[in-house]
Motif scaffolding. Structure first.
Motif, PDB file in Angstrom:
ATOM      1  N   GLU A  66       0.871  -1.173   0.000  1.00 52.52           N
ATOM      2  CA  GLU A  66       0.000   0.000   0.000  1.00 52.52           C
ATOM      3  C   GLU A  66       0.906   1.220   0.000  1.00 52.52           C
ATOM      4  OE1 GLU A  66      -3.724   2.007   2.474  1.00 52.52           O
ATOM      5  OE2 GLU A  66      -2.741   0.191   3.232  1.00 52.52           O
ATOM      6  N   ILE A  67       0.698   2.097  -0.953  1.00 51.66           N
ATOM      7  CA  ILE A  67       1.554   3.270  -1.096  1.00 51.66           C
ATOM      8  C   ILE A  67       0.882   4.467  -0.438  1.00 51.66           C
ATOM      9  CG2 ILE A  67       2.764   4.794  -2.699  1.00 51.66           C
ATOM     10  CD1 ILE A  67       2.558   2.561  -4.788  1.00 51.66           C
ATOM     11  N   TYR A  68       1.597   5.111   0.470  1.00 55.93           N
ATOM     12  CA  TYR A  68       1.127   6.353   1.078  1.00 55.93           C
ATOM     13  C   TYR A  68       1.846   7.503   0.384  1.00 55.93           C
ATOM     14  CZ  TYR A  68      -1.288   3.895   4.843  1.00 55.93           C
ATOM     15  OH  TYR A  68      -2.148   3.122   5.557  1.00 55.93           O
ATOM     16  N   ASN A  69       1.106   8.229  -0.445  1.00 57.62           N
ATOM     17  CA  ASN A  69       1.678   9.332  -1.207  1.00 57.62           C
ATOM     18  C   ASN A  69       1.567  10.649  -0.452  1.00 57.62           C
ATOM     19  OD1 ASN A  69       2.527   8.094  -3.771  1.00 57.62           O
ATOM     20  ND2 ASN A  69       0.361   7.628  -4.032  1.00 57.62           N
ATOM     21  N   THR A  70       2.309  11.634  -0.924  1.00 60.80           N
ATOM     22  CA  THR A  70       2.229  12.977  -0.355  1.00 60.80           C
ATOM     23  C   THR A  70       0.790  13.483  -0.397  1.00 60.80           C
ATOM     24  OG1 THR A  70       2.879  13.814  -2.520  1.00 60.80           O
ATOM     25  CG2 THR A  70       4.609  13.642  -0.857  1.00 60.80           C
ATOM     26  N   THR A  71       0.444  14.298   0.582  1.00 55.27           N
ATOM     27  CA  THR A  71      -0.936  14.775   0.696  1.00 55.27           C
ATOM     28  C   THR A  71      -1.100  16.240   0.303  1.00 55.27           C
ATOM     29  OG1 THR A  71      -0.531  15.252   3.036  1.00 55.27           O
ATOM     30  CG2 THR A  71      -1.511  13.118   2.495  1.00 55.27           C
ATOM     31  N   HIS A  72       0.005  16.937   0.105  1.00 53.30           N
ATOM     32  CA  HIS A  72      -0.075  18.345  -0.307  1.00 53.30           C
ATOM     33  C   HIS A  72       1.249  18.764  -0.950  1.00 53.30           C
ATOM     34  CE1 HIS A  72       2.145  19.121   3.410  1.00 53.30           C
ATOM     35  NE2 HIS A  72       1.212  18.442   4.051  1.00 53.30           N
ATOM     36  N   THR A  73       1.333  20.014  -1.330  1.00 51.61           N
ATOM     37  CA  THR A  73       2.490  20.508  -2.086  1.00 51.61           C
ATOM     38  C   THR A  73       3.699  20.724  -1.187  1.00 51.61           C
ATOM     39  OG1 THR A  73       0.975  21.625  -3.592  1.00 51.61           O
ATOM     40  CG2 THR A  73       3.284  22.303  -3.663  1.00 51.61           C
ATOM     41  N   GLN A  74       4.860  20.376  -1.705  1.00 47.57           N
ATOM     42  CA  GLN A  74       6.124  20.541  -0.987  1.00 47.57           C
ATOM     43  C   GLN A  74       6.490  22.022  -0.863  1.00 47.57           C
ATOM     44  OE1 GLN A  74       9.394  18.984  -3.199  1.00 47.57           O
ATOM     45  NE2 GLN A  74      10.952  19.507  -1.690  1.00 47.57           N
ATOM     46  N   ILE A  75       7.116  22.376   0.259  1.00 44.70           N
ATOM     47  CA  ILE A  75       7.678  23.709   0.441  1.00 44.70           C
ATOM     48  C   ILE A  75       8.996  23.776  -0.325  1.00 44.70           C
ATOM     49  CG2 ILE A  75       8.611  25.359   2.111  1.00 44.70           C
ATOM     50  CD1 ILE A  75       6.883  23.938   4.215  1.00 44.70           C
ATOM     51  N   ASP A  76       9.199  24.814  -1.065  1.00 45.51           N
ATOM     52  CA  ASP A  76      10.423  24.942  -1.872  1.00 45.51           C
ATOM     53  C   ASP A  76      11.538  25.604  -1.065  1.00 45.51           C
ATOM     54  OD1 ASP A  76      12.122  24.759  -4.017  1.00 45.51           O
ATOM     55  OD2 ASP A  76      11.415  26.616  -4.962  1.00 45.51           O
ATOM     56  N   LEU A  77      11.851  24.998   0.073  1.00 41.88           N
ATOM     57  CA  LEU A  77      12.929  25.478   0.930  1.00 41.88           C
ATOM     58  C   LEU A  77      13.684  24.270   1.484  1.00 41.88           C
ATOM     59  CD1 LEU A  77      11.214  28.345   2.997  1.00 41.88           C
ATOM     60  CD2 LEU A  77      12.942  28.621   1.203  1.00 41.88           C
ATOM     61  N   PRO A  78      14.984  24.412   1.741  1.00 40.60           N
ATOM     62  CA  PRO A  78      15.760  23.273   2.255  1.00 40.60           C
ATOM     63  C   PRO A  78      15.407  22.942   3.697  1.00 40.60           C
ATOM     64  CG  PRO A  78      17.118  25.244   2.210  1.00 40.60           C
ATOM     65  CD  PRO A  78      15.828  25.611   1.537  1.00 40.60           C
ATOM     66  N   VAL A  79      15.668  21.682   4.074  1.00 39.10           N
ATOM     67  CA  VAL A  79      15.371  21.237   5.433  1.00 39.10           C
ATOM     68  C   VAL A  79      16.490  20.338   5.933  1.00 39.10           C
ATOM     69  CG1 VAL A  79      14.034  19.246   4.614  1.00 39.10           C
ATOM     70  CG2 VAL A  79      13.651  20.101   6.928  1.00 39.10           C
ATOM     71  N   VAL A  80      16.792  20.469   7.212  1.00 41.28           N
ATOM     72  CA  VAL A  80      17.701  19.556   7.908  1.00 41.28           C
ATOM     73  C   VAL A  80      16.906  18.886   9.020  1.00 41.28           C
ATOM     74  CG1 VAL A  80      19.628  19.459   9.547  1.00 41.28           C
ATOM     75  CG2 VAL A  80      19.908  20.645   7.366  1.00 41.28           C
ATOM     76  N   VAL A  81      17.029  17.558   9.129  1.00 45.18           N
ATOM     77  CA  VAL A  81      16.318  16.799  10.145  1.00 45.18           C
ATOM     78  C   VAL A  81      17.312  16.336  11.213  1.00 45.18           C
ATOM     79  CG1 VAL A  81      14.765  14.869  10.583  1.00 45.18           C
ATOM     80  CG2 VAL A  81      14.750  15.976   8.340  1.00 45.18           C
ATOM     81  N   LEU A  82      17.026  16.651  12.461  1.00 42.39           N
ATOM     82  CA  LEU A  82      17.872  16.220  13.573  1.00 42.39           C
ATOM     83  C   LEU A  82      17.326  14.913  14.138  1.00 42.39           C
ATOM     84  CD1 LEU A  82      18.351  19.624  15.480  1.00 42.39           C
ATOM     85  CD2 LEU A  82      19.552  18.761  13.435  1.00 42.39           C
ATOM     86  N   VAL A  83      18.183  13.886  14.239  1.00 43.22           N
ATOM     87  CA  VAL A  83      17.757  12.564  14.695  1.00 43.22           C
ATOM     88  C   VAL A  83      18.748  12.007  15.711  1.00 43.22           C
ATOM     89  CG1 VAL A  83      16.474  11.958  12.603  1.00 43.22           C
ATOM     90  CG2 VAL A  83      18.926  11.457  12.726  1.00 43.22           C
ATOM     91  N   ASN A  84      18.256  11.044  16.508  1.00 40.31           N
ATOM     92  CA  ASN A  84      19.134  10.319  17.425  1.00 40.31           C
ATOM     93  C   ASN A  84      18.549   8.934  17.687  1.00 40.31           C
ATOM     94  OD1 ASN A  84      17.003  10.776  19.185  1.00 40.31           O
ATOM     95  ND2 ASN A  84      18.183  11.968  20.666  1.00 40.31           N
ATOM     96  N   GLU A  85      19.097   8.241  18.696  1.00 39.74           N
ATOM     97  CA  GLU A  85      18.667   6.869  18.991  1.00 39.74           C
ATOM     98  C   GLU A  85      17.220   6.797  19.473  1.00 39.74           C
ATOM     99  OE1 GLU A  85      21.281   8.431  20.319  1.00 39.74           O
ATOM    100  OE2 GLU A  85      23.089   7.195  20.259  1.00 39.74           O
ATOM    101  N   GLY A  86      16.663   7.933  19.895  1.00 33.65           N
ATOM    102  CA  GLY A  86      15.283   7.962  20.348  1.00 33.65           C
ATOM    103  C   GLY A  86      14.297   8.302  19.255  1.00 33.65           C
ATOM    104  N   SER A  87      14.766   8.519  18.035  1.00 33.43           N
ATOM    105  CA  SER A  87      13.878   8.806  16.897  1.00 33.43           C
ATOM    106  C   SER A  87      13.396   7.473  16.334  1.00 33.43           C
ATOM    107  CB  SER A  87      14.622   9.596  15.818  1.00 33.43           C
ATOM    108  OG  SER A  87      15.232  10.751  16.346  1.00 33.43           O
ATOM    109  N   ALA A  88      12.110   7.175  16.487  1.00 33.18           N
ATOM    110  CA  ALA A  88      11.626   5.833  16.151  1.00 33.18           C
ATOM    111  C   ALA A  88      10.330   5.885  15.360  1.00 33.18           C
ATOM    112  CB  ALA A  88      11.405   5.024  17.436  1.00 33.18           C
ATOM    113  N   SER A  89      10.071   4.789  14.629  1.00 33.48           N
ATOM    114  CA  SER A  89       8.779   4.534  13.991  1.00 33.48           C
ATOM    115  C   SER A  89       8.371   5.660  13.048  1.00 33.48           C
ATOM    116  CB  SER A  89       7.735   4.282  15.089  1.00 33.48           C
ATOM    117  OG  SER A  89       6.543   3.774  14.548  1.00 33.48           O
ATOM    118  N   ALA A  90       7.308   6.419  13.388  1.00 33.48           N
ATOM    119  CA  ALA A  90       6.838   7.486  12.501  1.00 33.48           C
ATOM    120  C   ALA A  90       7.923   8.526  12.251  1.00 33.48           C
ATOM    121  CB  ALA A  90       5.594   8.150  13.094  1.00 33.48           C
ATOM    122  N   SER A  91       8.798   8.755  13.233  1.00 29.28           N
ATOM    123  CA  SER A  91       9.928   9.667  13.020  1.00 29.28           C
ATOM    124  C   SER A  91      10.827   9.152  11.901  1.00 29.28           C
ATOM    125  CB  SER A  91      10.759   9.810  14.303  1.00 29.28           C
ATOM    126  OG  SER A  91      10.053  10.524  15.277  1.00 29.28           O
TER     127      SER A  91
END
Length: 392
Positions: free
Chosen positions: A268-293
Motif C-alpha cells: 500500500e503506497i502512502y503518497n504525499t498529501t499536499h504541495t512541498q515547500i520549496d525550501l531546504p530542510v535539515v532533520v535532527l535525529v538520534n537513537e530515540g527517533s523511532a517509527s513514525a519519526s
C-alpha cells in the motif's frame, strides 16, 4: 454522508472478517484435532480440579493472551478493556504517569526510549536505554509494552515503584516516583537563535494534533520569509502513520512517502498529501527517533530534499493494527512492515544520518544530549549544514 459511508464500509469488513474467521476455525479443527482435544481436556481439568474457583471468561481471556504471546512479537498483544483504554490516552496530549516513552527492544527488554523533559522520570535521573524490569515489585520483562504502560500509569499523586537495570553500569536501581499529569508538548516552533532566517520545528510525538500544529507553524514561518527549516525529531518515539505522511509531505516531492507491505507481499503506497515547500530542510535525529519519526526522516533522506544530522535512529520499521473486539477488549497485532521511498527496510537497523555528530556517551553508551544552558552541538551542526543548502 461521509460518516454513513464509513459505517457501511466497517459493516462490510466485519462481515468479511466473520466469514474468514469461521472458515479458519473449521480448518483448524480439521488440521489440529488432537491439539484441540488436549485444549478441551485442560479446560475441563482446570474448571473441575483447580483449587480455587475460575471463570470461563477468565480462561478464555488467558487463552487469547497466550495465543498472541506465542507469536513472540514484543509489539503484538491481547488487551483487556482497561489496557485498551490506556493505549490511546497518550495521543490525547496529556496523561497521568511518570513522563516516559518506552518501547520493546526484544521480548524481554522494556526500554526507555526517552524521558519527557521536566517529568517525574526525567527529574529522577532515568535515561534513554534504561531497562524497566519491575513495576511495584511485579516482573514486567516479558509483558507487552502497553501493559507495562498501564501498570506505570495511575491516579495523580499516587506512587509507583520501579526497578530499572542500567546495562552499561551492570546494576539495578530501585526508584519510587509520584505520578502526575504530564503534558506532552507536541510541537514547538521558533526562529533559530543563531539565525532568524531559519525556522525550527520540534515534534515530540506524531499524535492526533501534530499535523495541524506543524501546518500552523509552517504557515507562520513562511509569513516571516524564512529561508530554511530545522525539523527536530530527536527523542520522538513515533505515533500515527497518517500524521507522519502529512508532515513529511511538506519536505518531499510529490510521490510515495512510505510503502506499507503486508504478510502477503501486497504493497500500500502512502503518497504525499499536499504541495512541498520549496525550501531546504535539515532533520535532527538520534537513537530515540523511532517509527513514525523514521518514516519522515527516511522519506526526506531518500528524496534528497534534505539532510539528516545527528546519530542513527532507533530502528522500528513495522506497523501495528488495533482491532477492537467485543466488550471493549482489543488485539494489537503487527500486520505489516514499512519501507522508505527507495524501499529500504530499516527495522532493527535504523537510519544513518548524512552528517554524524559525535557526542560524549553516557553510561549506557548512548549519546548525551545538551543540558539546559549548554551548547546544543547537534543543533549547531544542523544550522551549519542548512546554511550551505540555503539559496544565497
Amino acid at each position: 454522508m461521509a460518516k454513513r459511508k464509513g459505517l457501511i464500509a466497517v459493516a462490510a469488513v466485519v462481515a468479511i472478517v466473520s466469514t474468514v474467521v469461521t472458515g479458519t476455525l473449521v480448518g483448524l479443527v480439521v488440521a489440529n484435532y488432537q491439539h484441540l482435544g488436549r485444549l478441551a481436556r485442560v479446560v475441563r481439568l482446570v474448571t473441575t480440579e483447580y483449587l480455587e474457583p475460575v471463570t470461563m471468561s477468565g480462561l478464555v481471556d488467558g487463552a487469547m493472551k497466550g495465543m498472541v504471546a506465542s507469536l513472540k512479537d514484543p509489539y503484538s498483544s491481547y488487551m483487556s478493556p482497561e489496557e485498551y483504554k490506556h493505549l490511546y490516552e497518550q495521543i490525547q496530549g496529556s496523561f497521568t504517569g511518570i513522563g516516559v516513552y518506552i518501547s520493546k527492544k526484544d521480548m524481554n527488554k522494556t526500554v526507555i526510549v526517552s524521558p519527557i523533559k521536566g517529568g517525574p522520570a526525567d527529574r529522577a535521573g532515568l535515561k534513554a536505554g534504561d531497562v524497566i524490569s519491575k513495576v511495584n515489585g511485579e516482573d514486567v520483562t516479558s509483558m507487552d509494552v502497553d501493559i507495562v504502560v498501564s501498570k506505570i500509569k495511575g491516579p495523580e499523586g499516587t506512587e509507583v515503584a520501579l526497578t530499572v537495570f542500567r546495562e552499561a553500569e551492570k546494576r539495578f536501581m530501585d526508584l519510587t516516583l509520584t505520578r502526575e499529569v504530564v503534558n506532552i508538548p507536541v510541537v514547538t516552533a521558533e526562529l533559530a537563535k543563531q539565525n532568524e532566517q531559519i525556522g525550527v520545528i520540534k515534534i515530540a510525538q506524531f499524535n492526533q494534533t501534530a499535523a495541524a500544529e506543524v501546518d500552523k507553524a509552517v504557515q507562520a514561518f513562511m509569513d516571516k520569509k524564512v529561508r530554511g527549516f530545522i525539523l527536530d525529531l530527536r527523542d520522538n518515539p513515533g505515533g500515527e502513520l497518517d500524521a507522519a505522511v502529512d508532515i513529511a509531505s511538506y519536505f518531499v516531492p510529490e510521490g510515495p512517502v512510505v510503502y506499507v507491505v503486508d504478510n502477503r507481499g501486497v504493497e500500500e503506497i502512502y503518497n504525499t498529501t499536499h504541495t512541498q515547500i520549496d525550501l531546504p530542510v535539515v532533520v535532527l535525529v538520534n537513537e530515540g527517533s523511532a517509527s513514525a519519526s523514521e518514516i519522515v526522516a527516511g522519506a526526506i533522506k531518500d528524496s534528497g530534499t534534505g539532510s539528516l544530522v545527528g546519530n542513527k535512529t532507533f530502528g522500528k520499521g513495522i506497523v501495528q493494527s488495533v482491532i477492537q473486539l467485543d466488550a471493549g477488549s482489543a488485539v494489537k497485532l503487527t500486520t505489516a512492515k514499512y519501507l522508505t521511498p527507495k524501499k529500504n527496510d530499516i527495522h532493527k537497523i535504523g537510519i544513518e544520518p548524512d552528517v554524524k555528530v559525535e557526542l560524549p556517551k553516557d553510561a549506557n553508551g548512548l549519546a548525551l544530549e545538551a543540558k539546559e544552558g549548554e551548547p546544543d552541538q547537534v543543533m549547531e551542526k544542523g544550522i551549519e549544514v542548512l546554511k550551505t543548502m540555503m539559496p544565497q
